[in-house]
Design an enzyme around this catalytic site. Structure first.
Site, PDB file in Angstrom:
ATOM      1  N   ASP A  75       0.860  -1.182   0.000  1.00 33.47           N
ATOM      2  CA  ASP A  75       0.000   0.000   0.000  1.00 33.47           C
ATOM      3  C   ASP A  75       0.897   1.232   0.000  1.00 33.47           C
ATOM      4  O   ASP A  75       1.898   1.285   0.739  1.00 33.47           O
ATOM      5  CB  ASP A  75      -0.899  -0.010   1.242  1.00 33.47           C
ATOM      6  CG  ASP A  75      -1.809   1.200   1.305  1.00 33.47           C
ATOM      7  OD1 ASP A  75      -2.869   1.170   0.657  1.00 33.47           O
ATOM      8  OD2 ASP A  75      -1.451   2.176   2.000  1.00 33.47           O
ATOM      9  N   LEU A  76       0.552   2.218  -0.831  1.00 34.65           N
ATOM     10  CA  LEU A  76       1.359   3.435  -0.911  1.00 34.65           C
ATOM     11  C   LEU A  76       1.041   4.352   0.263  1.00 34.65           C
ATOM     12  O   LEU A  76      -0.121   4.507   0.656  1.00 34.65           O
ATOM     13  CB  LEU A  76       1.091   4.169  -2.225  1.00 34.65           C
ATOM     14  CG  LEU A  76       1.432   3.401  -3.509  1.00 34.65           C
ATOM     15  CD1 LEU A  76       1.117   4.264  -4.725  1.00 34.65           C
ATOM     16  CD2 LEU A  76       2.895   2.978  -3.522  1.00 34.65           C
ATOM     17  N   ASP A  92      -4.571   2.360  -4.403  1.00 31.95           N
ATOM     18  CA  ASP A  92      -3.109   2.282  -4.370  1.00 31.95           C
ATOM     19  C   ASP A  92      -2.641   1.001  -3.705  1.00 31.95           C
ATOM     20  O   ASP A  92      -1.554   0.958  -3.127  1.00 31.95           O
ATOM     21  CB  ASP A  92      -2.539   3.503  -3.632  1.00 31.95           C
ATOM     22  CG  ASP A  92      -3.027   3.598  -2.177  1.00 31.95           C
ATOM     23  OD1 ASP A  92      -4.066   2.953  -1.865  1.00 31.95           O
ATOM     24  OD2 ASP A  92      -2.393   4.284  -1.377  1.00 31.95           O
TER      25      ASP A  92
END
Length: 434
Positions: A299-300, A342
């Site tokens: 996950d960003l 994301d």
């Protein structure tokens, strides 16, 4: 010494009945072309009885036009030469007859005394041959002008006849194809099925084959075709069985189907797999994997602020760049998917142990986190990444979908640990004495 054969009246009568029952014209003409004898068939052909024909000139019996056509053969018979030719006649009833005429010279002591005429009605044979020729012409015309490939193949699989569309389809000339069998241009993976289909046609278990297969064109490219084939059994002694096939190029359709199938499991923005692709692979793990498998969940960090600050176009550019870094980091046999927003998931098929999957996790985190110079921005932006992992041991019978839950939970632990690390490294600002 000449031998004289004396015929009794009853023998002459028997001979007369014999020639009158023969379904052919029989006559004898002397060197002056006058009739000496004829049978009853002259009634059907010319409306003249044997008595009426006797003594008539052959020209008067045949008519001027037919006589002129036959004269070269008459002259040949008078020279002592056997003659045989075909002639079309209109009989006394107006019926068109296709005939085969034979003129047999009567030679005595080296001298031609006259000739025997034998004319057979071959209308049925001629009509049958014409019907056959018309059918062949129609078939060849249909083949030549057909917009799809058509071919005739023998029972060994060799091309006997092909049309221009088939040549265009394969890139070979007709002569080149006739030196080959269908196996020579069939994709190796499709040869066993093609051989089975031919065997089924030959043994009679199937009368029609409809299948899709691949041909290898002369230039090496692959073309998908739909093939419809039937067997035609030979008629008559020595006639061989043949297979007639219609072959249509379906390459565009197959490519479109493949593209639709790809789109169904592909994330349109990044080109990675989508959630559907991921779940299908996870469900397949229990059947495909006998050893362990690892999974990473990424996950960003800070992605929302990129969208809020620079717009969603910049966010899309960032996601595409992240996908490129993921591809470069993992092995070719591993599967990377974007499952939404994301969030990315990678199945690390190449991992061999929990320690190995941890090594992959650290490498992916380092590869993704960092600076990105996006096409729409003039200054680089910095993004972080949180990555969790999970591992399934050999013989683990739990639901492989649990791997996703475990990796997701581990990713959140990594995110919290990253935040704490950032806070711990920030300098402490002294209180303002004022």
């Amino acid at each position: 010494m000449a031998v004289t054969i004396e015929r009794r009246p009853e023998q002459t009568e028997v001979l007369r009945r014999v020639i009158d029952t023969v379904p052919a014209l029989i006559g004898y003409w002397d060197t002056d072309l006058r009739n000496v004898a004829s049978n009853l068939a002259y009634v059907d052909y010319f409306g003249l009885t044997p008595d009426q024909v006797r003594g008539m000139h052959i020209r008067d019996v045949l008519g001027p036009s037919v006589y002129e056509l036959n004269k070269p053969f008459i002259d040949g018979a008078l020279r002592g030469e056997h003659q045989q030719f075909d002639r079309t006649l209109i009989d006394a009833g107006g019926k068109i007859r296709f005939t085969q005429a034979t003129y047999i010279p009567d030679v005595v002591d080296g001298v031609v005394r006259g000739f025997v005429v034998h004319v057979s009605d071959v209308s049925e044979r001629v009509q049958a041959e014409k019907a056959r020729d018309d059918a062949v012409t129609l078939f060849e015309t249909a083949m030549s002008n057909a917009p799809i490939g058509q071919a005739v193949v023998d029972t060994s699989g060799r091309w006997l006849q092909v049309n221009q569309a088939m040549c265009d389809l394969t890139g070979y000339s007709a002569d080149e194809l006739r030196d080959l069998s269908f196996r020579d241009i069939t994709h190796p993976d499709d040869v066993p099925a093609a051989d089975l289909h031919l065997a089924q046609l030959l043994e009679g278990s199937r009368t029609h084959i409809e299948s899709e297969k691949r041909y290898i064109r002369k230039d090496g490219s692959i073309v998908w075709v739909q093939r419809n084939a039937v067997i035609v059994h030979g008629v008559g002694a020595g006639a061989a069985d043949i297979v007639i096939a219609q072959i249509q190029d379906i390459t565009q359709r197959k490519n479109a189907e493949a593209e639709l199938a790809r789109q169904a499991v592909t994330d349109a923005l990044t080109g990675l797999g989508n959630r559907h692709s991921l779940m299908a692979q996870i469900d397949a793990l229990r059947h495909l994997r006998a050893d362990g498998v690892g999974l990473l969940f990424l996950d960003l960090d800070g992605f929302k602020s990129v969208n809020d600050t620079y717009g969603h176009s910049a966010g899309d550019e960032l996601l595409a760049d992240v996908a490129s870094r993921i591809r470069r980091t993992i092995d070719d046999g591993d599967l990377a998917c974007r499952i939404g927003g994301d969030e990315f998931v990678v199945i690390i098929y190449s991992a061999t142990s929990p320690e190995d999957i941890e090594r992959h996790r650290v490498a992916l985190k380092r590869a993704v986190a960092g600076d990105y110079l996006l096409p729409s921005l003039t200054e680089p932006i910095t993004i972080g990444a949180s990555v969790g992992s999970s591992w399934s041991n050999t013989g683990d019978h739990r639901d492989h979908r649990d791997l996703l839950t475990v990796a997701d939970q581990d990713m959140y632990r990594d995110k919290i640990a990253t935040r704490h690390a950032i806070v711990a490294t920030q300098p402490i600002t002294p209180p303002d004495d004022h």
